[in-house]
Design an enzyme around this catalytic site. Structure first.
Site, PDB file in Angstrom:
ATOM      1  N   THR A  70       0.793  -1.227   0.000  1.00 33.18           N
ATOM      2  CA  THR A  70       0.000   0.000   0.000  1.00 33.18           C
ATOM      3  C   THR A  70       0.833   1.289   0.000  1.00 33.18           C
ATOM      4  OG1 THR A  70      -1.847  -1.096   1.033  1.00 33.18           O
ATOM      5  CG2 THR A  70      -1.706   1.281   1.376  1.00 33.18           C
TER       6      THR A  70
HETATM    7  P1  AMP Z   1      -1.821  -3.117   3.367  1.00 34.24           P
HETATM    8  O1  AMP Z   1      -1.376  -3.702   4.673  1.00 34.24           O
HETATM    9  O2  AMP Z   1      -0.670  -2.927   2.430  1.00 34.24           O
HETATM   10  O3  AMP Z   1      -2.919  -3.911   2.805  1.00 34.24           O
HETATM   11  O4  AMP Z   1      -2.383  -1.661   3.701  1.00 34.24           O
HETATM   12  C1  AMP Z   1      -3.758  -1.359   3.818  1.00 34.24           C
HETATM   13  C2  AMP Z   1      -4.033  -0.588   5.062  1.00 34.24           C
HETATM   14  O5  AMP Z   1      -3.380   0.677   5.001  1.00 34.24           O
HETATM   15  C3  AMP Z   1      -5.501  -0.250   5.267  1.00 34.24           C
HETATM   16  O6  AMP Z   1      -6.005  -1.050   6.294  1.00 34.24           O
HETATM   17  C4  AMP Z   1      -5.514   1.218   5.651  1.00 34.24           C
HETATM   18  O7  AMP Z   1      -6.272   1.467   6.812  1.00 34.24           O
HETATM   19  C5  AMP Z   1      -4.061   1.547   5.871  1.00 34.24           C
HETATM   20  N1  AMP Z   1      -3.761   2.922   5.489  1.00 34.24           N
HETATM   21  C6  AMP Z   1      -4.044   3.517   4.323  1.00 34.24           C
HETATM   22  N2  AMP Z   1      -3.672   4.820   4.307  1.00 34.24           N
HETATM   23  C7  AMP Z   1      -3.109   5.047   5.506  1.00 34.24           C
HETATM   24  C8  AMP Z   1      -2.508   6.182   6.115  1.00 34.24           C
HETATM   25  N3  AMP Z   1      -2.424   7.351   5.445  1.00 34.24           N
HETATM   26  N4  AMP Z   1      -2.021   6.045   7.365  1.00 34.24           N
HETATM   27  C9  AMP Z   1      -2.084   4.856   8.011  1.00 34.24           C
HETATM   28  N5  AMP Z   1      -2.644   3.751   7.505  1.00 34.24           N
HETATM   29  C10 AMP Z   1      -3.154   3.828   6.265  1.00 34.24           C
HETATM   30 ZN    ZN Z   2      -3.166  -1.443  -0.444  1.00 33.79          ZN
HETATM   31 ZN    ZN Z   3      -3.769  -4.896   1.744  1.00 29.62          ZN
END
Ligand code: AMP
Ligand code: ZN
Ligand code: ZN
Length: 404
Positions: A70
């Site tokens: 992400t």
């Molecule tokens: P991933 O673990 O790569 O799937 O990341 C997804 C998670 O990133 C989601 O659960 C979001 O809540 C979190 N997320 C997205 N944008 C932000 C941000 N600006 N700050 C903190 N967490 C975030």
């Molecule tokens: Zn993501």
């Molecule tokens: Zn994810």
């Protein structure tokens, strides 16, 4: 008198260097991210608004950058630089120049600390420097004063904020008087990624989450229409999602003693720091061929993944075969295993990300091939009339997507 003269000179000098605020009647540019949305999620009968936007405008798909996570990919989308060059090399990372800190999405202090983000310049910083106002209704990096500049309007990330409130805030920014109104706005939704992790990409809950986000985008479209605003809307995702069957797990303890290294990331990719003095042991265990995984020293990662030069990349990176995950038995016993994940090879079709664009600047009714997500930044720069910073992307997407 001399004082007045001096003041007048100072004032003139300030006027000469400060960017002139641009009051523009150009359509706003709204960049929306639906985290974890695959292009084929549009074919599940759950997204009337997005499907109509795609039919009126453009639909395509984006190849994410490595690692397929992400934070790295959101920063790539707005900087045009792959993670190895934009500095956000993983969701979890360390930097020898920032000792004692592990960067994590949940580490609020780190997320707001510009040192992690300063290796690249997000498009909102470039825009603000030119006097173009920007607003971020969440986007990784938008909470830090990157290279000393913040969006004119931004909020600290709050997952619990309802989608309607996110949309209404964005519309409220568009209601500001012309001189204060942002021209570039971002909007972020996390629900589809969460449903994909919790239930797997083919579950009805994913279609349900898409429907929820689609309704929020419908609220935005209705709000724009009510205001008579013809915006250029770009809907993207950071990556896709694939199922993680329980019988496709690689247990790290079967390969090496767990105390021989420290993992920062596990799952669909693993990053590992060998314990001091145990480097050779870890390399012997991991670098040899494995049936469902390949590991590299950071300097030997295949060039096509464009990864490993940044000091923040861990010494050992392992990439499991598609749908296999690297974990430990202890982790499986204590955490609820995920039914979906991402982080594998960016060339895998399941890792592809959504792309939809609609508005006066975009061609109508076209289907685009897959573009690398580094090409989104030059498209944004062109829409904003900014000269893009040299980066990893090119004009290909902009040339295919924009009305000539
Ligand atoms: P991933 O673990 O790569 O799937 O990341 C997804 C998670 O990133 C989601 O659960 C979001 O809540 C979190 N997320 C997205 N944008 C932000 C941000 N600006 N700050 C903190 N967490 C975030
Ligand atoms: Zn993501
Ligand atoms: Zn994810």
């Amino acid at each position: 008198m001399r004082l007045i003269l001096l003041l007048a000179c100072l004032l003139l000098a300030a006027c000469a260097t400060a960017p002139k605020p641009q009051v523009s009647t150009a359509p706003p540019i709204i960049l929306i991210s639906i985290d974890g949305a695959r292009p084929d999620y549009l074919d599940r009968g759950a997204t009337p608004v997005l499907s109509a936007m795609a039919a009126e405008g453009l639909r395509g798909s984006l190849r994410p950058s490595f690692p397929v996570k992400t934070f790295p990919n959101h920063y790539t989308l707005v900087t045009g630089l792959r993670p190895d060059r934009n500095g956000i090399v993983e969701n979890n990372m360390e930097d020898p120049a920032i000792p004692g800190v592990t960067f994590k999405m949940s580490n609020r202090a780190a997320v707001g600390d510009r040192r992690w983000w300063d290796e690249a310049e997000p498009i909102w910083v470039a825009a603000e420097r030119e006097g173009v106002k920007t607003a971020t209704m969440f986007w990784p990096g938008s909470e830090a004063p990157v290279r000393g500049v913040r969006p004119s309007y931004w909020l600290p990330y709050e997952e619990a904020m309802p989608n309607e409130a996110r949309v209404d805030r964005l519309l409220a920014w568009l209601d500001l008087p012309p001189a204060e109104r942002p021209r570039l706005l971002t909007l972020y939704f996390h629900q589809v990624d969460k449903a994909g992790h919790d239930f797997g990409p083919d579950a009805p809950q994913v279609a349900g989450a898409m429907a929820e986000v689609d309704a929020a985008i419908g609220r935005l479209v209705a709000g724009l229409k009510a205001r008579g605003l013809a915006a250029n809307v770009i809907v993207v995702s950071d990556h896709g999602m694939a199922a993680t069957p329980a019988d496709r797990r690689i247990f790290l303890e079967d390969l090496m003693p767990l105390d021989a290294g420290r993992t920062l990331v596990m799952g669909a990719i693993m990053t590992l720091y060998p314990a001091p003095g145990r480097e050779a042991e870890v390399e012997r265990a991991l670098l040899k061929p494995h049936p469902h995984m390949t590991c590299w020293r950071k300097g030997e990662i295949p060039p096509r993944l464009r990864y490993g030069r940044n000091p923040r990349v861990a010494p050992i990176v392992c990439l499991p075969e598609m749908t296999w995950t690297i974990t430990t038995r202890e982790w499986v016993a204590k955490a609820k295993p995920e039914l979906g994940s991402h982080g594998w090879d960016p060339d895998a079709p399941e890792m592809a990300a959504l792309f939809v664009a609609q508005g006066p600047a975009f061609r109508r009714g076209a289907r685009l091939p897959t573009f690398d997500n580094v090409d989104v930044y030059p498209l944004l720069a062109r829409l904003l009339g900014l000269r893009p910073q040299p980066g990893d992307g090119g004009p290909r997407l902009a040339e295919s997507a924009l009305v000539r």
